[in-house]
Scaffold this motif. Structure first.
Motif, PDB file in Angstrom:
ATOM      1  N   SER A 293       9.503  -8.586   4.908  1.00  0.00           N
ATOM      2  CA  SER A 293       8.586  -9.070   5.922  1.00  0.00           C
ATOM      3  C   SER A 293       7.510  -8.012   6.153  1.00  0.00           C
ATOM      4  O   SER A 293       7.611  -6.897   5.667  1.00  0.00           O
ATOM      5  CB  SER A 293       9.311  -9.396   7.229  1.00  0.00           C
ATOM      6  OG  SER A 293       9.910  -8.237   7.784  1.00  0.00           O
ATOM      7  N   GLY A 294       6.483  -8.381   6.895  1.00  0.00           N
ATOM      8  CA  GLY A 294       5.442  -7.440   7.267  1.00  0.00           C
ATOM      9  C   GLY A 294       4.167  -7.541   6.467  1.00  0.00           C
ATOM     10  O   GLY A 294       3.197  -6.832   6.764  1.00  0.00           O
ATOM     11  N   GLY A 295       4.137  -8.394   5.472  1.00  0.00           N
ATOM     12  CA  GLY A 295       2.926  -8.566   4.699  1.00  0.00           C
ATOM     13  C   GLY A 295       1.861  -9.302   5.490  1.00  0.00           C
ATOM     14  O   GLY A 295       2.101  -9.834   6.572  1.00  0.00           O
ATOM     15  N   GLY A 296       0.664  -9.322   4.937  1.00  0.00           N
ATOM     16  CA  GLY A 296      -0.443  -9.991   5.590  1.00  0.00           C
ATOM     17  C   GLY A 296      -1.763  -9.486   5.067  1.00  0.00           C
ATOM     18  O   GLY A 296      -1.848  -8.941   3.963  1.00  0.00           O
ATOM     19  N   LEU A 297      -2.795  -9.652   5.876  1.00  0.00           N
ATOM     20  CA  LEU A 297      -4.155  -9.260   5.514  1.00  0.00           C
ATOM     21  C   LEU A 297      -4.515  -7.942   6.175  1.00  0.00           C
ATOM     22  O   LEU A 297      -4.300  -7.760   7.380  1.00  0.00           O
ATOM     23  CB  LEU A 297      -5.138 -10.344   5.942  1.00  0.00           C
ATOM     24  CG  LEU A 297      -6.620 -10.070   5.691  1.00  0.00           C
ATOM     25  CD1 LEU A 297      -6.898  -9.984   4.195  1.00  0.00           C
ATOM     26  CD2 LEU A 297      -7.466 -11.156   6.333  1.00  0.00           C
ATOM     27  N   ALA A 298      -5.056  -7.027   5.391  1.00  0.00           N
ATOM     28  CA  ALA A 298      -5.534  -5.751   5.902  1.00  0.00           C
ATOM     29  C   ALA A 298      -6.888  -5.435   5.291  1.00  0.00           C
ATOM     30  O   ALA A 298      -7.205  -5.884   4.188  1.00  0.00           O
ATOM     31  CB  ALA A 298      -4.543  -4.635   5.589  1.00  0.00           C
ATOM     32  N   GLN A 299      -7.678  -4.667   6.017  1.00  0.00           N
ATOM     33  CA  GLN A 299      -8.956  -4.202   5.494  1.00  0.00           C
ATOM     34  C   GLN A 299      -8.763  -2.965   4.627  1.00  0.00           C
ATOM     35  O   GLN A 299      -7.789  -2.231   4.802  1.00  0.00           O
ATOM     36  CB  GLN A 299      -9.905  -3.879   6.642  1.00  0.00           C
ATOM     37  CG  GLN A 299     -10.289  -5.061   7.493  1.00  0.00           C
ATOM     38  CD  GLN A 299     -11.285  -4.708   8.575  1.00  0.00           C
ATOM     39  OE1 GLN A 299     -11.777  -3.581   8.633  1.00  0.00           O
ATOM     40  NE2 GLN A 299     -11.586  -5.659   9.428  1.00  0.00           N
ATOM     41  N   PRO A 300      -9.662  -2.725   3.688  1.00  0.00           N
ATOM     42  CA  PRO A 300      -9.595  -1.466   2.945  1.00  0.00           C
ATOM     43  C   PRO A 300      -9.572  -0.275   3.899  1.00  0.00           C
ATOM     44  O   PRO A 300     -10.334  -0.223   4.864  1.00  0.00           O
ATOM     45  CB  PRO A 300     -10.870  -1.485   2.106  1.00  0.00           C
ATOM     46  CG  PRO A 300     -11.162  -2.938   1.922  1.00  0.00           C
ATOM     47  CD  PRO A 300     -10.744  -3.595   3.217  1.00  0.00           C
ATOM     48  N   GLY A 301      -8.684   0.657   3.629  1.00  0.00           N
ATOM     49  CA  GLY A 301      -8.488   1.795   4.508  1.00  0.00           C
ATOM     50  C   GLY A 301      -7.486   1.565   5.617  1.00  0.00           C
ATOM     51  O   GLY A 301      -7.121   2.519   6.319  1.00  0.00           O
ATOM     52  N   GLY A 302      -7.029   0.338   5.777  1.00  0.00           N
ATOM     53  CA  GLY A 302      -6.079   0.010   6.818  1.00  0.00           C
ATOM     54  C   GLY A 302      -4.647   0.277   6.414  1.00  0.00           C
ATOM     55  O   GLY A 302      -4.370   0.839   5.351  1.00  0.00           O
ATOM     56  N   SER A 303      -3.720  -0.153   7.273  1.00  0.00           N
ATOM     57  CA  SER A 303      -2.297   0.109   7.071  1.00  0.00           C
ATOM     58  C   SER A 303      -1.472  -1.142   7.324  1.00  0.00           C
ATOM     59  O   SER A 303      -1.846  -2.008   8.124  1.00  0.00           O
ATOM     60  CB  SER A 303      -1.813   1.211   8.011  1.00  0.00           C
ATOM     61  OG  SER A 303      -2.464   2.448   7.760  1.00  0.00           O
ATOM     62  N   LEU A 304      -0.347  -1.214   6.640  1.00  0.00           N
ATOM     63  CA  LEU A 304       0.676  -2.210   6.879  1.00  0.00           C
ATOM     64  C   LEU A 304       2.035  -1.548   6.707  1.00  0.00           C
ATOM     65  O   LEU A 304       2.163  -0.580   5.952  1.00  0.00           O
ATOM     66  CB  LEU A 304       0.576  -3.385   5.906  1.00  0.00           C
ATOM     67  CG  LEU A 304      -0.568  -4.378   6.064  1.00  0.00           C
ATOM     68  CD1 LEU A 304      -0.586  -5.337   4.881  1.00  0.00           C
ATOM     69  CD2 LEU A 304      -0.430  -5.148   7.366  1.00  0.00           C
ATOM     70  N   ARG A 305       3.035  -2.075   7.388  1.00  0.00           N
ATOM     71  CA  ARG A 305       4.401  -1.625   7.191  1.00  0.00           C
ATOM     72  C   ARG A 305       5.255  -2.798   6.754  1.00  0.00           C
ATOM     73  O   ARG A 305       5.400  -3.776   7.488  1.00  0.00           O
ATOM     74  CB  ARG A 305       4.988  -1.006   8.465  1.00  0.00           C
ATOM     75  CG  ARG A 305       6.347  -0.347   8.221  1.00  0.00           C
ATOM     76  CD  ARG A 305       6.959   0.239   9.478  1.00  0.00           C
ATOM     77  NE  ARG A 305       7.441  -0.796  10.379  1.00  0.00           N
ATOM     78  CZ  ARG A 305       8.233  -0.565  11.427  1.00  0.00           C
ATOM     79  NH1 ARG A 305       8.607   0.684  11.701  1.00  0.00           N
ATOM     80  NH2 ARG A 305       8.613  -1.559  12.202  1.00  0.00           N
ATOM     81  N   LEU A 306       5.816  -2.687   5.571  1.00  0.00           N
ATOM     82  CA  LEU A 306       6.712  -3.702   5.049  1.00  0.00           C
ATOM     83  C   LEU A 306       8.152  -3.347   5.388  1.00  0.00           C
ATOM     84  O   LEU A 306       8.529  -2.179   5.380  1.00  0.00           O
ATOM     85  CB  LEU A 306       6.566  -3.830   3.536  1.00  0.00           C
ATOM     86  CG  LEU A 306       5.159  -4.093   2.997  1.00  0.00           C
ATOM     87  CD1 LEU A 306       5.214  -4.283   1.491  1.00  0.00           C
ATOM     88  CD2 LEU A 306       4.530  -5.297   3.682  1.00  0.00           C
ATOM     89  N   SER A 307       8.947  -4.369   5.660  1.00  0.00           N
ATOM     90  CA  SER A 307      10.354  -4.189   5.957  1.00  0.00           C
ATOM     91  C   SER A 307      11.199  -4.916   4.927  1.00  0.00           C
ATOM     92  O   SER A 307      10.827  -5.988   4.451  1.00  0.00           O
ATOM     93  CB  SER A 307      10.696  -4.728   7.352  1.00  0.00           C
ATOM     94  OG  SER A 307       9.977  -4.052   8.351  1.00  0.00           O
ATOM     95  N   CYS A 308      12.333  -4.330   4.607  1.00  0.00           N
ATOM     96  CA  CYS A 308      13.320  -4.955   3.733  1.00  0.00           C
ATOM     97  C   CYS A 308      14.653  -4.904   4.462  1.00  0.00           C
ATOM     98  O   CYS A 308      15.299  -3.852   4.511  1.00  0.00           O
ATOM     99  CB  CYS A 308      13.382  -4.227   2.392  1.00  0.00           C
ATOM    100  SG  CYS A 308      14.646  -4.848   1.266  1.00  0.00           S
ATOM    101  N   ALA A 309      15.044  -6.020   5.038  1.00  0.00           N
ATOM    102  CA  ALA A 309      16.283  -6.099   5.799  1.00  0.00           C
ATOM    103  C   ALA A 309      17.434  -6.473   4.877  1.00  0.00           C
ATOM    104  O   ALA A 309      17.373  -7.494   4.183  1.00  0.00           O
ATOM    105  CB  ALA A 309      16.150  -7.118   6.924  1.00  0.00           C
ATOM    106  N   ALA A 310      18.477  -5.658   4.878  1.00  0.00           N
ATOM    107  CA  ALA A 310      19.622  -5.861   4.008  1.00  0.00           C
ATOM    108  C   ALA A 310      20.805  -6.408   4.796  1.00  0.00           C
ATOM    109  O   ALA A 310      21.056  -5.993   5.927  1.00  0.00           O
ATOM    110  CB  ALA A 310      20.013  -4.550   3.329  1.00  0.00           C
TER     111      ALA A 310
END
Length: 127
Positions: free
Chosen positions: A7-24
């Motif tokens: 989870s955590g994907g989406g749209l970001a601008q160049p230079g921006g940040s995202l945090r992806l999660s992998c729940a086990a």
């Protein structure tokens, strides 16, 4: 029962940040090495970042070194991929994968070394 959910994907601008999660679920991170991979349309699936079952050893693909960070939260049984300084070239579907470790410090870099995969989450970097 063993399952990985990104989870955590989406749209970001160049230079921006995202945090992806992998729940086990169905296994403990203490015994499994984790890898993050990504695949863009028309391209091969490539390794992004890896962490050993001990949580001590990590590795990053050349294209993301200095920008991405992999870490674990044992209490939540979740692995994160912090993505900073995003570039349009980072646009892809991101997958997490797991395999039981031979040694607690082992890292695994190849797709075929992993047994379990999540369904993926889309990351799009665009202005």
């Amino acid at each position: 029962q063993l399952q990985l959910v990104e989870s955590g994907g989406g749209l970001a601008q160049p230079g921006g940040s995202l945090r992806l999660s992998c729940a086990a679920s169905g296994f403990t991170l203490d015994y499994y090495a984790i890898g993050w991979f990504r695949q863009a349309p028309g391209k091969e699936r490539e390794g992004v970042s890896f962490i050993s079952s001990s949580g001590i050893s990590t590795k990053y693909g050349d294209s993301v070194k200095g920008r991405f960070i992999i870490r674990r939260d044992i209490a939540k049984n979740t692995v994160y991929l912090q993505m900073n300084s995003l570039k349009p070239e980072d646009t892809a579907v991101y997958y997490c994968a797991a395999r039981q470790s031979d040694y607690s410090g082992s890292l695994y870099y190849l797709r075929n070394e992993y047994e379990y995969w999540g369904q993926g989450t889309q990351v799009t970097v665009s202005s």
